[in-house]
Write an enzyme that holds these catalytic residues in place. Structure first.
Site, PDB file in Angstrom:
ATOM      1  N   ARG A  52      13.787  17.475  -6.224  1.00 35.76           N
ATOM      2  CA  ARG A  52      12.890  18.436  -6.884  1.00 35.76           C
ATOM      3  C   ARG A  52      13.401  18.733  -8.282  1.00 35.76           C
ATOM      4  O   ARG A  52      14.433  18.193  -8.700  1.00 35.76           O
ATOM      5  CB  ARG A  52      12.761  19.735  -6.070  1.00 35.76           C
ATOM      6  CG  ARG A  52      14.065  20.364  -5.681  1.00 35.76           C
ATOM      7  CD  ARG A  52      13.853  21.332  -4.498  1.00 35.76           C
ATOM      8  NE  ARG A  52      15.085  21.517  -3.756  1.00 35.76           N
ATOM      9  CZ  ARG A  52      16.044  22.372  -4.080  1.00 35.76           C
ATOM     10  NH1 ARG A  52      15.893  23.167  -5.126  1.00 35.76           N
ATOM     11  NH2 ARG A  52      17.150  22.463  -3.384  1.00 35.76           N
TER      12      ARG A  52
ATOM     13  N   ASN B 132      22.952  15.028 -11.579  1.00 35.29           N
ATOM     14  CA  ASN B 132      22.048  16.154 -11.761  1.00 35.29           C
ATOM     15  C   ASN B 132      22.195  17.221 -10.671  1.00 35.29           C
ATOM     16  O   ASN B 132      21.875  18.387 -10.907  1.00 35.29           O
ATOM     17  CB  ASN B 132      20.606  15.611 -11.766  1.00 35.29           C
ATOM     18  CG  ASN B 132      19.575  16.697 -11.616  1.00 35.29           C
ATOM     19  OD1 ASN B 132      19.211  17.373 -12.577  1.00 35.29           O
ATOM     20  ND2 ASN B 132      19.099  16.902 -10.381  1.00 35.29           N
TER      21      ASN B 132
ATOM     22  N   TYR C 137      29.455  29.146 -12.416  1.00 32.64           N
ATOM     23  CA  TYR C 137      28.535  28.124 -12.933  1.00 32.64           C
ATOM     24  C   TYR C 137      28.898  27.740 -14.375  1.00 32.64           C
ATOM     25  O   TYR C 137      28.912  26.559 -14.734  1.00 32.64           O
ATOM     26  CB  TYR C 137      27.112  28.680 -12.849  1.00 32.64           C
ATOM     27  CG  TYR C 137      25.997  27.747 -13.250  1.00 32.64           C
ATOM     28  CD1 TYR C 137      25.573  26.729 -12.388  1.00 32.64           C
ATOM     29  CD2 TYR C 137      25.344  27.900 -14.471  1.00 32.64           C
ATOM     30  CE1 TYR C 137      24.526  25.892 -12.747  1.00 32.64           C
ATOM     31  CE2 TYR C 137      24.296  27.078 -14.837  1.00 32.64           C
ATOM     32  CZ  TYR C 137      23.893  26.071 -13.971  1.00 32.64           C
ATOM     33  OH  TYR C 137      22.840  25.248 -14.337  1.00 32.64           O
TER      34      TYR C 137
ATOM     35  N   ALA D  42      31.843  27.918 -15.756  1.00 37.33           N
ATOM     36  CA  ALA D  42      33.095  27.141 -15.715  1.00 37.33           C
ATOM     37  C   ALA D  42      32.819  25.703 -15.287  1.00 37.33           C
ATOM     38  O   ALA D  42      33.352  24.748 -15.870  1.00 37.33           O
ATOM     39  CB  ALA D  42      34.086  27.796 -14.757  1.00 37.33           C
ATOM     40  N   ALA D  43      31.969  25.538 -14.285  1.00 39.68           N
ATOM     41  CA  ALA D  43      31.645  24.181 -13.811  1.00 39.68           C
ATOM     42  C   ALA D  43      30.941  23.394 -14.912  1.00 39.68           C
ATOM     43  O   ALA D  43      31.254  22.214 -15.156  1.00 39.68           O
ATOM     44  CB  ALA D  43      30.755  24.255 -12.574  1.00 39.68           C
TER      45      ALA D  43
HETATM   46  P1  NDP Z   1      16.893  22.736  -8.427  1.00 46.83           P
HETATM   47  O1  NDP Z   1      17.532  23.844  -7.677  1.00 46.83           O
HETATM   48  O2  NDP Z   1      15.432  22.754  -8.649  1.00 46.83           O
HETATM   49  O3  NDP Z   1      17.267  21.329  -7.729  1.00 46.83           O
HETATM   50  C1  NDP Z   1      18.588  21.073  -7.395  1.00 46.83           C
HETATM   51  C2  NDP Z   1      18.706  19.656  -6.858  1.00 46.83           C
HETATM   52  O4  NDP Z   1      20.076  19.416  -6.518  1.00 46.83           O
HETATM   53  C3  NDP Z   1      17.888  19.443  -5.602  1.00 46.83           C
HETATM   54  O5  NDP Z   1      17.303  18.157  -5.637  1.00 46.83           O
HETATM   55  C4  NDP Z   1      18.927  19.528  -4.487  1.00 46.83           C
HETATM   56  O6  NDP Z   1      18.565  18.693  -3.410  1.00 46.83           O
HETATM   57  C5  NDP Z   1      20.158  18.948  -5.188  1.00 46.83           C
HETATM   58  N1  NDP Z   1      21.425  19.349  -4.601  1.00 46.83           N
HETATM   59  C6  NDP Z   1      21.979  20.587  -4.539  1.00 46.83           C
HETATM   60  N2  NDP Z   1      23.172  20.535  -3.937  1.00 46.83           N
HETATM   61  C7  NDP Z   1      23.395  19.244  -3.612  1.00 46.83           C
HETATM   62  C8  NDP Z   1      24.456  18.550  -2.988  1.00 46.83           C
HETATM   63  N3  NDP Z   1      25.566  19.179  -2.560  1.00 46.83           N
HETATM   64  N4  NDP Z   1      24.355  17.205  -2.840  1.00 46.83           N
HETATM   65  C9  NDP Z   1      23.256  16.548  -3.262  1.00 46.83           C
HETATM   66  N5  NDP Z   1      22.211  17.150  -3.860  1.00 46.83           N
HETATM   67  C10 NDP Z   1      22.286  18.478  -4.034  1.00 46.83           C
HETATM   68  O7  NDP Z   1      17.710  22.647  -9.801  1.00 46.83           O
HETATM   69  P2  NDP Z   1      17.227  22.217 -11.279  1.00 46.83           P
HETATM   70  O8  NDP Z   1      16.325  21.060 -11.203  1.00 46.83           O
HETATM   71  O9  NDP Z   1      16.830  23.444 -11.991  1.00 46.83           O
HETATM   72  O10 NDP Z   1      18.630  21.776 -11.897  1.00 46.83           O
HETATM   73  C11 NDP Z   1      19.052  20.418 -11.979  1.00 46.83           C
HETATM   74  C12 NDP Z   1      20.342  20.354 -12.781  1.00 46.83           C
HETATM   75  O11 NDP Z   1      20.107  20.875 -14.092  1.00 46.83           O
HETATM   76  C13 NDP Z   1      21.476  21.184 -12.184  1.00 46.83           C
HETATM   77  O12 NDP Z   1      22.700  20.533 -12.402  1.00 46.83           O
HETATM   78  C14 NDP Z   1      21.413  22.459 -12.995  1.00 46.83           C
HETATM   79  O13 NDP Z   1      22.645  23.123 -13.011  1.00 46.83           O
HETATM   80  C15 NDP Z   1      21.026  21.921 -14.355  1.00 46.83           C
HETATM   81  N6  NDP Z   1      20.409  22.916 -15.231  1.00 46.83           N
HETATM   82  C16 NDP Z   1      19.230  23.537 -14.886  1.00 46.83           C
HETATM   83  C17 NDP Z   1      18.674  24.477 -15.734  1.00 46.83           C
HETATM   84  C18 NDP Z   1      17.396  25.183 -15.446  1.00 46.83           C
HETATM   85  O14 NDP Z   1      17.014  26.064 -16.228  1.00 46.83           O
HETATM   86  N7  NDP Z   1      16.674  24.859 -14.387  1.00 46.83           N
HETATM   87  C19 NDP Z   1      19.351  24.855 -16.990  1.00 46.83           C
HETATM   88  C20 NDP Z   1      20.565  24.140 -17.238  1.00 46.83           C
HETATM   89  C21 NDP Z   1      21.065  23.209 -16.385  1.00 46.83           C
HETATM   90  P3  NDP Z   1      18.471  19.147  -1.875  1.00 46.83           P
HETATM   91  O15 NDP Z   1      18.247  20.633  -1.845  1.00 46.83           O
HETATM   92  O16 NDP Z   1      17.322  18.340  -1.347  1.00 46.83           O
HETATM   93  O17 NDP Z   1      19.790  18.753  -1.297  1.00 46.83           O
END
Ligand code: NDP
Length: 244
Positions: free
Chosen positions: A16, A87, A152, A154-155
């Protein structure tokens, strides 16, 4: 010709949000796309929705054995990974003085250590191929910090250091490593913000709108494309000017 024709791309957290948009964009550009999430059925359903170029895999990036299994399965089915997008990410917000060890550890383990596990597992085939693109999702808060998100921030700051160090290690092998720093993008992750919190950020965005997942996918496609062949170790902010 499609920009990624004949290439294999792996997008972690592609079920997603931003990851799914990147998977869709890369598949449209001809890549064989492997996307993963923690649940196999969800990952496979999303891949089927994207189309025949996409393939869904189960993987928890915070677990090194699960990551090694993912890379073995992807390599066997689709060949060595050319474009790797780290991602997958989570948030567990709270003030630092009250933060539980578990919330600190989970965010670091998934957002930072997970990217390390996936890069390490993909590196052997990439080094052998003497080409590759690694794209790590950081955040504007990894550059500037954000109160309430010390874990977050820090990561995500760690991802920037990791990106620059890894870029230096593999540049001579034709592999580029860059980071994308999104600002406020509309996804499940940011849907938890209150109207007041969203309004306060929006006021500070020079382009006067939140970002879309397609805004980020376009930047990822650029970094994976031949046009970015001479770009490495960089942080590309996709934030409407928020971090200026
Ligand atoms: P979402 O919460 O919409 O999606 C997160 C995705 O990560 C899902 O597909 C989920 O899949 C997957 N995921 C989470 N934990 C795990 C895990 N342990 N192993 C495998 N997959 C995992 O997040 P966004 O799309 O908003 O964010 C995507 C990236 O962009 C992230 O790294 C976020 O930190 C970064 N970001 C987002 C911003 C924003 O404003 N949205 C701003 C800055 C950075 P599932 O649940 O199916 O496992």
């Amino acid at each position: 010709m499609a920009v990624l024709a004949g290439k294999t791309a792996l997008i972690t957290g592609g079920t997603r949000g931003i990851g799914r948009a990147i998977a869709e964009r890369f598949a449209k550009e001809g890549a064989a796309v492997a996307l993963c999430g923690r649940d196999a059925e969800t990952a496979q359903r999303v891949a089927a929705e994207i189309g025949p170029n996409a393939h869904g895999f189960a993987c928890d990036v915070s677990d090194p054995a699960s990551v090694d299994g993912l890379l073995a399965a992807v390599t066997e089915q689709l060949g060595g990974v050319y474009a790797l997008v780290n991602n997958a990410g989570i948030t567990k917000d709270g003030l630092m003085m009250r933060m539980k060890d578990g919330d600190w550890d989970a965010v670091l383990q998934t957002n930072l250590t997970g990217a390390f596990y996936v890069c390490r597992a993909a590196s052997r085939a990439m080094l052998k191929a003497r080409e590759g693109r690694v794209i790590n999702l950081t955040s504007i808060v990894g550059v500037h910090g954000q109160g309430g998100q010390t874990n977050y921030s820090a990561a995500k700051a760690g991802i920037i250091g990791f990106t620059k160090a890894y870029a230096q290690e593999v540049a001579s092998r034709g592999i580029t490593v860059n980071a994308i720093a999104p600002g406020l993008i509309d996804t499940d992750m940011t849907a938890v913000l209150t109207d007041d919190q969203r309004g306060a950020v929006l006021e500070r965005i020079p382009l006067k709108r939140t970002g879309t997942v397609e805004d980020v996918a376009g930047a990822a496609l650029f970094l994976a494309s031949p046009d970015a062949a001479y770009v490495t170790g960089q942080v590309l902010c996709v934030d409407g000017g928020l971090g200026m």
